[in-house]
Design an enzyme around this catalytic site. Structure first.
Site, short mmCIF file in Angstrom:
data_model
loop_
_atom_site.label_atom_id
_atom_site.label_comp_id
_atom_site.label_asym_id
_atom_site.label_seq_id
_atom_site.Cartn_x
_atom_site.Cartn_y
_atom_site.Cartn_z
N ASP A 37 0.49 -1.24 0.09
CA ASP A 37 -0.13 0.22 -0.11
C ASP A 37 0.76 1.22 0.21
OD1 ASP A 37 0.90 0.23 2.73
OD2 ASP A 37 -1.39 0.12 3.45
N GLY A 38 2.11 1.10 -0.37
CA GLY A 38 2.95 2.19 -0.02
C GLY A 38 3.92 2.86 0.96
N ARG A 95 10.37 24.96 -3.70
CA ARG A 95 9.55 25.87 -4.35
C ARG A 95 8.70 26.10 -3.87
NH1 ARG A 95 10.30 22.58 -10.16
NH2 ARG A 95 10.04 21.42 -8.56
N GLN A 96 7.92 25.36 -2.83
CA GLN A 96 6.68 25.89 -2.18
C GLN A 96 6.46 26.99 -0.61
OE1 GLN A 96 3.34 23.50 -2.79
NE2 GLN A 96 4.59 21.90 -4.04
N LYS A 191 13.78 34.59 -17.99
CA LYS A 191 12.98 33.36 -18.17
C LYS A 191 11.24 33.69 -17.72
CE LYS A 191 13.12 29.96 -15.27
NZ LYS A 191 13.16 28.64 -15.08
C1 R5P Z 1 13.55 27.87 -10.88
O1 R5P Z 1 13.39 28.64 -10.86
C2 R5P Z 1 14.59 27.10 -10.97
O2 R5P Z 1 15.84 27.23 -10.58
C3 R5P Z 1 15.04 25.81 -11.55
O3 R5P Z 1 15.94 26.74 -12.72
C4 R5P Z 1 13.75 25.04 -12.33
O4 R5P Z 1 12.95 24.57 -10.65
C5 R5P Z 1 14.09 23.84 -13.01
O5 R5P Z 1 12.85 23.68 -13.65
P1 R5P Z 1 12.04 22.41 -14.90
O6 R5P Z 1 14.00 21.74 -15.15
O7 R5P Z 1 11.66 22.16 -14.53
O8 R5P Z 1 12.70 23.77 -15.84
#
Ligand code: R5P
Length: 291
Positions: A37-38, A95-96, A191
């Site tokens: 079940d993980g 990232r969150q 970007k």
């Molecule tokens: C974003 O700000 C991070 O520094 C990375 O550039 C990013 O998380 C890389 O994600 P991916 O490889 O999906 O573009």
């Protein structure tokens, strides 16, 4: 018996072993069985120090499984050790760290509570996505940089008029640090990422990179979208070779092939996440943050 134990999670066995040698710790390994079940069933092999334990476990995919294992190891260590340091070489969920769109949960805030609740008194991460993530912690926290270790690798290569390139403005400081370590220059591209679809576009119009070897520097590669788009743009601008240096190579969804196909000569990453590209050891850098 050593005064310090290093408890290695399954996700960081090799790095944990290297770290335990560096800090002369007593190595405690974990045996993990994943039930159908993980669920993870962890059994520790070794003696836990009464004074201090260092738990090493990266939180890469399967992210939630590795997170629960990290918390379980910390909790078990705290039953014996009066001090527990959590070393999370790759901090998943970093990232969150803020609410980008209304209603989004800041999961780093939840993790900060969980690490404290499990019994960690200090947290050490390597190149966490942003230092904002650490602001959610009420225990001591420290971020260490893998840039000097990565730059040391690149210094040994023979490169033509090398230039450091950050694929985005967010990585400018990292690129600057990398360039300083190598004694060369850097640039940062513009970007744009669609917050809903995750799609990446390079907005920079021109870059003076003709005939130069470039090192694209990023904290992590997930889908490879950032690196692929930056490489395509740089190749159009007539650069020579493109190398990639990153700390955490997640390389999801065939990212490695996509990156190679876009024209990258070599991907070099740190051993915060084990894998083919993870050839730069950061155990020494982590050791300095612990003792
Ligand atoms: C974003 O700000 C991070 O520094 C990375 O550039 C990013 O998380 C890389 O994600 P991916 O490889 O999906 O573009």
């Amino acid at each position: 018996m050593s005064k310090l134990s290093v408890i290695c999670g399954k996700a960081s066995e090799d790095l944990g072993r290297k770290l335990s040698r560096k800090i002369k710790g007593n190595l405690v390994k974990s045996d993990v069985r994943i039930f159908p079940d993980g669920e993870s069933k962890i059994t520790l092999k070794g003696i836990i120090s009464k004074r201090k334990s260092v738990v090493v476990q990266s939180i890469y995919p399967p992210v939630d499984t590795n997170l629960v294992q990290a918390l379980s190891l910390i909790s078990k260590a705290k039953e014996t050790s009066s001090e527990v340091i959590a070393v999370i070489p790759y901090m998943g969920y970093a990232r969150q760290d803020r609410e980008f769109l209304p209603g989004e949960i800041v999961t780093m805030k939840v993790l900060a509570k969980l690490f404290k609740g499990a019994g960690a008194s200090k947290l050490v991460a390597v190149d966490i996505h942003s230092l904002i993530g650490l602001k959610h912690f009420t225990i001591k926290s420290k971020n260490v940089s893998a840039v000097p270790d990565l730059a040391a690798y690149f210094k040994k290569l023979s490169l033509k008029d090398p230039l450091i390139v950050s694929p985005d403005q967010g990585g400018k400081e990292r690129a600057k640090e990398f360039a300083k370590e190598m004694g060369i220059e850097y640039i940062a591209l513009q970007k744009k990422r669609d917050r809903k679809t995750g799609k990446v576009q390079i907005k920079t119009k021109k870059a003076d990179v003709t005939g130069r070897d470039l090192i694209l520097v990023d904290d992590m590669i997930s889908t490879g979208g950032s690196i692929v788009n930056a490489t395509k743009f740089l190749k159009k601008e007539k650069c020579k070779r493109v190398f990639v240096a990153c700390t955490h190579a997640l390389l999801m969804n065939d990212a490695e092939n996509k990156i190679k196909k876009s024209g990258v000569t070599k991907i070099v990453s740190a051993n915060t996440i084990p894998g083919k590209t993870s050839i730069v050891d950061v155990s020494n850098t982590i050791a300095k943050a612990i003792v």
